[in-house]
Motif scaffolding. Structure first.
Motif, PDB file in Angstrom:
ATOM      1  N   VAL A   1      68.967  18.835  43.056  1.00  0.00           N
ATOM      2  CA  VAL A   1      70.176  19.183  42.189  1.00  0.00           C
ATOM      3  C   VAL A   1      70.518  17.583  41.060  1.00  0.00           C
ATOM      4  N   VAL A   2      70.017  17.617  40.853  1.00  0.00           N
ATOM      5  CA  VAL A   2      71.109  15.997  39.625  1.00  0.00           C
ATOM      6  C   VAL A   2      71.271  17.051  38.414  1.00  0.00           C
ATOM      7  N   LEU A   3      71.952  16.709  38.319  1.00  0.00           N
ATOM      8  CA  LEU A   3      73.331  16.680  37.032  1.00  0.00           C
ATOM      9  C   LEU A   3      73.091  15.308  35.675  1.00  0.00           C
ATOM     10  N   MET A   4      71.788  14.882  35.671  1.00  0.00           N
ATOM     11  CA  MET A   4      71.505  14.132  33.904  1.00  0.00           C
ATOM     12  C   MET A   4      71.140  13.787  33.162  1.00  0.00           C
ATOM     13  N   GLY A   5      71.072  15.326  32.514  1.00  0.00           N
ATOM     14  CA  GLY A   5      70.049  15.711  31.982  1.00  0.00           C
ATOM     15  C   GLY A   5      70.776  15.492  30.945  1.00  0.00           C
ATOM     16  N   MET A   6      70.564  15.684  29.546  1.00  0.00           N
ATOM     17  CA  MET A   6      71.106  16.211  28.223  1.00  0.00           C
ATOM     18  C   MET A   6      72.770  16.004  29.129  1.00  0.00           C
ATOM     19  N   GLY A   7      74.074  15.386  27.976  1.00  0.00           N
ATOM     20  CA  GLY A   7      75.517  15.830  28.479  1.00  0.00           C
ATOM     21  C   GLY A   7      76.517  15.075  29.487  1.00  0.00           C
ATOM     22  N   GLU A   8      77.289  14.826  28.937  1.00  0.00           N
ATOM     23  CA  GLU A   8      78.187  14.082  30.204  1.00  0.00           C
ATOM     24  C   GLU A   8      78.836  16.421  31.380  1.00  0.00           C
ATOM     25  N   PRO A   9      78.664  15.764  32.170  1.00  0.00           N
ATOM     26  CA  PRO A   9      79.079  17.307  33.368  1.00  0.00           C
ATOM     27  C   PRO A   9      80.438  16.979  33.385  1.00  0.00           C
ATOM     28  N   LEU A  10      80.861  16.436  33.484  1.00  0.00           N
ATOM     29  CA  LEU A  10      82.920  16.098  33.895  1.00  0.00           C
ATOM     30  C   LEU A  10      83.294  16.965  32.786  1.00  0.00           C
ATOM     31  N   LEU A  11      82.756  16.612  31.476  1.00  0.00           N
ATOM     32  CA  LEU A  11      83.499  16.713  29.976  1.00  0.00           C
ATOM     33  C   LEU A  11      83.651  18.654  30.124  1.00  0.00           C
ATOM     34  N   ASN A  12      82.670  19.535  30.843  1.00  0.00           N
ATOM     35  CA  ASN A  12      81.844  20.358  30.591  1.00  0.00           C
ATOM     36  C   ASN A  12      82.428  20.701  32.021  1.00  0.00           C
ATOM     37  N   PHE A  13      84.035  20.913  32.752  1.00  0.00           N
ATOM     38  CA  PHE A  13      83.597  20.683  34.022  1.00  0.00           C
ATOM     39  C   PHE A  13      83.625  22.387  34.694  1.00  0.00           C
ATOM     40  N   ASP A  14      84.858  23.714  34.028  1.00  0.00           N
ATOM     41  CA  ASP A  14      85.179  24.792  34.469  1.00  0.00           C
ATOM     42  C   ASP A  14      82.885  25.557  34.868  1.00  0.00           C
ATOM     43  N   ASN A  15      83.052  25.461  33.823  1.00  0.00           N
ATOM     44  CA  ASN A  15      80.971  25.962  33.971  1.00  0.00           C
ATOM     45  C   ASN A  15      80.611  24.852  35.001  1.00  0.00           C
ATOM     46  N   VAL A  16      80.638  23.612  35.006  1.00  0.00           N
ATOM     47  CA  VAL A  16      79.802  22.501  36.416  1.00  0.00           C
ATOM     48  C   VAL A  16      80.028  22.906  37.440  1.00  0.00           C
ATOM     49  N   VAL A  17      81.366  23.468  37.308  1.00  0.00           N
ATOM     50  CA  VAL A  17      81.885  23.857  39.282  1.00  0.00           C
ATOM     51  C   VAL A  17      81.320  25.057  39.374  1.00  0.00           C
ATOM     52  N   THR A  18      81.754  25.873  38.236  1.00  0.00           N
ATOM     53  CA  THR A  18      81.462  27.252  38.352  1.00  0.00           C
ATOM     54  C   THR A  18      79.445  27.242  39.090  1.00  0.00           C
ATOM     55  N   ALA A  19      79.373  26.448  38.227  1.00  0.00           N
ATOM     56  CA  ALA A  19      77.549  26.754  38.488  1.00  0.00           C
ATOM     57  C   ALA A  19      76.383  25.750  40.273  1.00  0.00           C
ATOM     58  N   LEU A  20      78.129  24.658  40.092  1.00  0.00           N
ATOM     59  CA  LEU A  20      77.875  23.982  41.631  1.00  0.00           C
ATOM     60  C   LEU A  20      78.523  24.859  42.235  1.00  0.00           C
ATOM     61  N   SER A  21      79.476  25.531  42.874  1.00  0.00           N
ATOM     62  CA  SER A  21      79.060  26.312  43.520  1.00  0.00           C
ATOM     63  C   SER A  21      77.864  27.942  43.536  1.00  0.00           C
ATOM     64  N   ILE A  22      77.668  28.261  42.486  1.00  0.00           N
ATOM     65  CA  ILE A  22      76.490  28.908  42.717  1.00  0.00           C
ATOM     66  C   ILE A  22      74.994  28.164  43.321  1.00  0.00           C
ATOM     67  N   MET A  23      74.786  27.174  42.944  1.00  0.00           N
ATOM     68  CA  MET A  23      73.940  26.227  43.791  1.00  0.00           C
ATOM     69  C   MET A  23      74.259  26.497  44.874  1.00  0.00           C
ATOM     70  N   LEU A  24      75.469  25.805  45.640  1.00  0.00           N
ATOM     71  CA  LEU A  24      75.911  26.213  46.635  1.00  0.00           C
ATOM     72  C   LEU A  24      76.051  26.909  47.929  1.00  0.00           C
ATOM     73  N   ASP A  25      76.242  28.204  46.764  1.00  0.00           N
ATOM     74  CA  ASP A  25      76.874  28.994  48.014  1.00  0.00           C
ATOM     75  C   ASP A  25      75.774  29.578  48.857  1.00  0.00           C
ATOM     76  N   ASP A  26      75.721  29.508  49.802  1.00  0.00           N
ATOM     77  CA  ASP A  26      74.867  29.662  50.919  1.00  0.00           C
ATOM     78  C   ASP A  26      74.400  31.074  51.006  1.00  0.00           C
ATOM     79  N   HIS A  27      74.649  32.612  50.038  1.00  0.00           N
ATOM     80  CA  HIS A  27      74.547  34.027  49.784  1.00  0.00           C
ATOM     81  C   HIS A  27      73.970  33.296  48.529  1.00  0.00           C
ATOM     82  N   ALA A  28      73.874  32.203  47.706  1.00  0.00           N
ATOM     83  CA  ALA A  28      73.106  32.288  46.557  1.00  0.00           C
ATOM     84  C   ALA A  28      72.219  31.042  47.164  1.00  0.00           C
ATOM     85  N   TYR A  29      72.261  30.250  46.211  1.00  0.00           N
ATOM     86  CA  TYR A  29      70.988  29.757  46.346  1.00  0.00           C
ATOM     87  C   TYR A  29      71.095  28.394  48.032  1.00  0.00           C
ATOM     88  N   GLY A  30      72.112  28.190  48.174  1.00  0.00           N
ATOM     89  CA  GLY A  30      72.193  27.596  48.728  1.00  0.00           C
ATOM     90  C   GLY A  30      71.813  25.811  49.146  1.00  0.00           C
TER      91      GLY A  30
END
Ligand code: SAH
Ligand code: SF4
Length: 367
Positions: free
Chosen positions: A160-189
């Motif tokens: 997954v690359v966050l390279m679409g529309m937008g500046e990811p680091l200006l939407n920091f909290d939501n990006v970090v939560t999304a990353l945690s879901i995508m990385l979580d072993d119970h979830a996306y992994g």
């Protein structure tokens, strides 16, 4: 109606557990729910067959599983690229792109904001202004849709690359939560090495990302000196190159890969001369890095042209001669306007766009 329902994709692992506790469910139900959402990627509560029926009914009354409406899909067989346009519950439009590589990688390029406020002058998204941040669930859902598509074909989303529309680091909290879901072993992994955040250089947020969620990092450099970068990437006026390079050095210490990827869009006659390449070598001397040269993807009225291929090659050779690993991005999906910087799902904030144009006109165009 959908606005009042909880979007389950918005919830971190801990928040899913809290929801189950609130509904007086045993702890293991949160894990079961996450598996339905992210492992099996079901779209309905009825499909969650190991959850008790009353719980499924309660969830259906209180929550939803995403909320995108796919408005369009374009596929380019030639470049193995699929672009999708989605409408969000509040009618914003966003785009994401799936790229299938010969080496087996299946990479989703996803958006983090509707529009972008950074105003980089060579970027279609930057020219249309900012509408709003995407929620964590809206970021995750883009990946889920492509993962479902791939699984239907016996394949798996690998990157997954966050390279679409937008500046990811200006939407920091939501990006970090999304990353945690995508990385979580119970979830996306997904592995940390296979998830890349691309930033135009929001220095304090790069440090926060390093501490909270160190994933692979790409930095949109595009110029070797402050005078030129101030024009091309306006955020440089706030976080100039000396600060950006120092932040990159700090990031590498915690990064899952031992280098930063510098993205560099090749603009004919603007930043593509041999002296620019030599200045880049000096600039990045103390940063473990690789270069990714991106041929400029044109869009209407951009005022820029792509550097000719021989100039891109000469530029790459100079960097490589100094020992910098340099790749040139193969333009993918240009035939369906899905290439970098061409993502331009319409945003509703037209005022902002007009203001931006006026501001840029005042600042002078580098082209
Ligand atoms: N906002 C983030 C991530 C999205 S843009 C960032 O700027 O890093 C992804 C990459 O595409 C960035 O390096 C961006 O500078 C580049 N890009 C933008 N417009 C482009 C265009 N028209 N042609 C080629 N690359 C472009
Ligand atoms: Fe925003 Fe990135 Fe485009 Fe700049 S290049 S305007 S930061 S999306």
């Amino acid at each position: 109606m959908t606005e009042t329902l909880i979007n389950l994709y918005d919830l971190s692992d801990a928040e899913l557990s809290a929801l189950m506790a609130e509904l007086n469910q045993p702890a293991f139900r949160a894990k079961q729910l996450a598996e339905w959402l992210y492992k099996h990627k079901v779209a309905t509560f009825e499909a969650m067959t190991n959850l008790p029926k009353p719980l499924r009914e309660t969830l259906a009354a209180r929550a939803r599983i995403g909320g995108f409406v796919q408005v369009a899909e374009q596929h380019s067989a030639e470049s193995a690229t699929t672009k999708r346009l989605y409408r969000l519950p509040d009618a914003q439009l966003i785009e994401s792109v799936l790229m299938e590589y010969e080496d087996g990688r299946r990479t989703a390029c996803i958006s983090t904001q509707a529009g972008c406020a950074m105003g980089c002058v060579f970027c279609a998204t930057g020219q249309m202004g900012f509408a709003r941040h995407l929620s964590a669930g809206e970021i995750v859902e883009q990946a889920i849709h492509f993962a479902r598509l791939l699984e239907g074909e016996g394949e798996r989303l690998s990157n997954v690359v966050l390279m679409g529309m937008g500046e990811p680091l200006l939407n920091f909290d939501n990006v970090v939560t999304a990353l945690s879901i995508m990385l979580d072993d119970h979830a996306y992994g997904l592995s940390r090495r296979r998830v890349t955040v691309s930033t135009s250089g929001i220095v304090p947020a790069m440090d926060r990302l390093r501490q909270r969620m160190p994933v692979a990092l790409a930095v949109s450099l595009h110029a070797p000196d402050d005078a030129l970068r101030d024009e091309l990437v306006p955020i440089n006026r706030k976080y100039p190159l000396s600060e950006l390079m120092a932040a990159c050095r700090r990031y590498v210490e915690d990064a899952p890969r031992d280098f930063i990827t510098f993205e560099y869009v090749m603009l004919d006659g603007v930043n593509d001369q041999p002296e620019h390449a030599r200045a880049l070598i000096a600039l990045t001397r103390e940063v473990p890095c690789k270069f990714n040269l991106i041929p400029f993807n044109p869009f209407p009225d951009s005022g820029f042209r792509c550097s000719p291929p021989e100039r891109v090659r000469a530029f790459a050779n100079i960097l490589q001669g100094a020992g910098l690993i340099t790749t040139t991005r193969k333009t993918r999906g240009a035939d369906i306007d899905a290439a970098c910087g061409q993502l331009a799902g319409r945003v509703q904030d037209r005022t902002r766009r007009v203001l931006r144009r006026m501001e840029l006109a005042g600042a002078g165009s580098p082209a």
